[in-house]
Design an enzyme around this catalytic site. Sequence first.
Site, PDB file in Angstrom:
ATOM      1  N   ASN A  60     -55.002 -75.193 -54.261  1.00 51.27           N
ATOM      2  CA  ASN A  60     -54.368 -75.986 -55.326  1.00 51.27           C
ATOM      3  C   ASN A  60     -52.860 -75.770 -55.397  1.00 51.27           C
ATOM      4  O   ASN A  60     -52.390 -74.715 -55.027  1.00 51.27           O
ATOM      5  CB  ASN A  60     -55.008 -75.639 -56.673  1.00 51.27           C
ATOM      6  CG  ASN A  60     -56.263 -76.460 -56.914  1.00 51.27           C
ATOM      7  OD1 ASN A  60     -56.292 -77.644 -56.598  1.00 51.27           O
ATOM      8  ND2 ASN A  60     -57.293 -75.838 -57.455  1.00 51.27           N
ATOM      9  N   ARG A 111     -68.967 -82.776 -61.225  1.00 49.88           N
ATOM     10  CA  ARG A 111     -69.021 -82.293 -62.620  1.00 49.88           C
ATOM     11  C   ARG A 111     -69.333 -83.451 -63.567  1.00 49.88           C
ATOM     12  O   ARG A 111     -70.138 -83.314 -64.488  1.00 49.88           O
ATOM     13  CB  ARG A 111     -67.677 -81.658 -63.009  1.00 49.88           C
ATOM     14  CG  ARG A 111     -67.440 -80.282 -62.395  1.00 49.88           C
ATOM     15  CD  ARG A 111     -66.025 -79.793 -62.669  1.00 49.88           C
ATOM     16  NE  ARG A 111     -65.847 -78.398 -62.268  1.00 49.88           N
ATOM     17  CZ  ARG A 111     -64.708 -77.877 -61.831  1.00 49.88           C
ATOM     18  NH1 ARG A 111     -63.634 -78.642 -61.743  1.00 49.88           N
ATOM     19  NH2 ARG A 111     -64.626 -76.602 -61.501  1.00 49.88           N
ATOM     20  N   ARG A 121     -51.386 -67.494 -55.910  1.00 50.36           N
ATOM     21  CA  ARG A 121     -51.856 -67.891 -57.242  1.00 50.36           C
ATOM     22  C   ARG A 121     -50.679 -68.141 -58.172  1.00 50.36           C
ATOM     23  O   ARG A 121     -49.630 -67.539 -58.027  1.00 50.36           O
ATOM     24  CB  ARG A 121     -52.727 -66.784 -57.836  1.00 50.36           C
ATOM     25  CG  ARG A 121     -54.116 -66.758 -57.233  1.00 50.36           C
ATOM     26  CD  ARG A 121     -55.056 -65.955 -58.103  1.00 50.36           C
ATOM     27  NE  ARG A 121     -56.397 -65.982 -57.533  1.00 50.36           N
ATOM     28  CZ  ARG A 121     -57.378 -65.210 -57.953  1.00 50.36           C
ATOM     29  NH1 ARG A 121     -57.172 -64.348 -58.927  1.00 50.36           N
ATOM     30  NH2 ARG A 121     -58.574 -65.292 -57.407  1.00 50.36           N
ATOM     31  N   HIS A 125     -56.579 -84.486 -58.635  1.00 45.91           N
ATOM     32  CA  HIS A 125     -57.558 -83.444 -58.965  1.00 45.91           C
ATOM     33  C   HIS A 125     -56.936 -82.616 -60.075  1.00 45.91           C
ATOM     34  O   HIS A 125     -55.964 -81.913 -59.870  1.00 45.91           O
ATOM     35  CB  HIS A 125     -57.828 -82.570 -57.739  1.00 45.91           C
ATOM     36  CG  HIS A 125     -58.607 -81.321 -58.057  1.00 45.91           C
ATOM     37  ND1 HIS A 125     -59.861 -81.352 -58.626  1.00 45.91           N
ATOM     38  CD2 HIS A 125     -58.305 -80.008 -57.896  1.00 45.91           C
ATOM     39  CE1 HIS A 125     -60.295 -80.106 -58.791  1.00 45.91           C
ATOM     40  NE2 HIS A 125     -59.366 -79.281 -58.361  1.00 45.91           N
ATOM     41  N   THR A 155     -62.944 -70.000 -60.395  1.00 42.63           N
ATOM     42  CA  THR A 155     -64.113 -70.834 -60.077  1.00 42.63           C
ATOM     43  C   THR A 155     -64.354 -70.705 -58.578  1.00 42.63           C
ATOM     44  O   THR A 155     -63.398 -70.626 -57.810  1.00 42.63           O
ATOM     45  CB  THR A 155     -63.887 -72.334 -60.399  1.00 42.63           C
ATOM     46  OG1 THR A 155     -62.996 -72.891 -59.441  1.00 42.63           O
ATOM     47  CG2 THR A 155     -63.320 -72.537 -61.782  1.00 42.63           C
ATOM     48  N   ARG A 165     -44.980 -75.468 -61.870  1.00 42.50           N
ATOM     49  CA  ARG A 165     -45.819 -76.000 -60.803  1.00 42.50           C
ATOM     50  C   ARG A 165     -45.009 -76.160 -59.513  1.00 42.50           C
ATOM     51  O   ARG A 165     -45.487 -75.877 -58.425  1.00 42.50           O
ATOM     52  CB  ARG A 165     -46.371 -77.355 -61.264  1.00 42.50           C
ATOM     53  CG  ARG A 165     -47.596 -77.772 -60.509  1.00 42.50           C
ATOM     54  CD  ARG A 165     -48.606 -78.436 -61.429  1.00 42.50           C
ATOM     55  NE  ARG A 165     -49.548 -79.185 -60.609  1.00 42.50           N
ATOM     56  CZ  ARG A 165     -49.506 -80.497 -60.475  1.00 42.50           C
ATOM     57  NH1 ARG A 165     -48.584 -81.200 -61.076  1.00 42.50           N
ATOM     58  NH2 ARG A 165     -50.399 -81.107 -59.737  1.00 42.50           N
TER      59      ARG A 165
END
Length: 333
Positions: free
Chosen positions: A138, A169, A99, A193, A248, A106
């Site tokens: 991610n 979404r 995480r 994304h 999420t 990034r």
Amino acid sequence: MATLKEKLITPVAAGSTVPSNKITVVGVGQVGMACAISILGKGLCDELALVDVLEDKLKGEMMDLQHGSLFLQTHKIVADKDYAVTANSKIVVVTAGVRQQEGESRLNLVQRNVNVFKFIIPQIVKYSPNCTILVVSNPVDILTYVTWKLSGLPKHRVIGSGCNLDTARFRYLMAERLGIHPTSCHGWILGEHGDSSVAVWSGVNVAGVSLQELNPAMGTDKDSENWKEVHKQVVESAYEVIRLKGYTNWAIGLSVAELCETMLKNLYRVHSVSTLVKGTYGIENDVFLSLPCVLSASGLTSVINQKLKDDEVAQLKKSADTLWSIQKDLKDL
């Protein structure tokens, strides 16, 4: 002395020992388990394998799912930290990774995930050389590129979940405004994304009626109905959910199960997923971005050529440049 089982059951022929529709989920965190339960709920596989480094958590999740076997159509649920358990998978869903820490760049996050993937990906390919890998971790577009490089698999068998969820979404939020079901609202989110995704307003329609023809300002700053806000909500919705519940998982789990269904059932449905875009829309580097792609049992079969406006192409190229600026500095690929 015959056992109870021998007294009860008379064998007629040997059963098949190799699964015909096996799915593996790597990583049993919130997202991995949401993918697992969504896949099980659709009855997609005859065997589900879970892999993680946390042995107790892994065993607990496996047992918890096994105890629900009566309510499922999946005959075998297995788990192990040893990747041998994943052998003969048709699809391997990768949700593992580290995480992002507060204040972490990034690039640093990606490099740490590259180091995790360097262990995971070769193991997957060793035991399931014919599988399709679906990357969910991610930043998904960069990690799909990383997976493609590390796996040595052809590009049609390395797919990122990409903007499939962003598109869902988008269609949900559009549907809420119009008072109709999301399946009847057609519109696409492409590109990266995340923050720099592209909403293709020119293609948004209901029953073939172009909404931009009814409202030419749709998606622009001049629009009195502010439809642009819908795309803004798509981009911000993940942050909002994370702020409220910490992560999420349900929507991405359902989204992944749908992608698995399209491939396992050879449905040839079109999804916005991350694929190698080099050579399209003037993009020159090896980057993965979401485009509308046809998925089948052999993976990603073809790409739909969307007619994009100049500003949309410019946004795609900008996304590609952003991703490449990070990818080119990655080590050990």
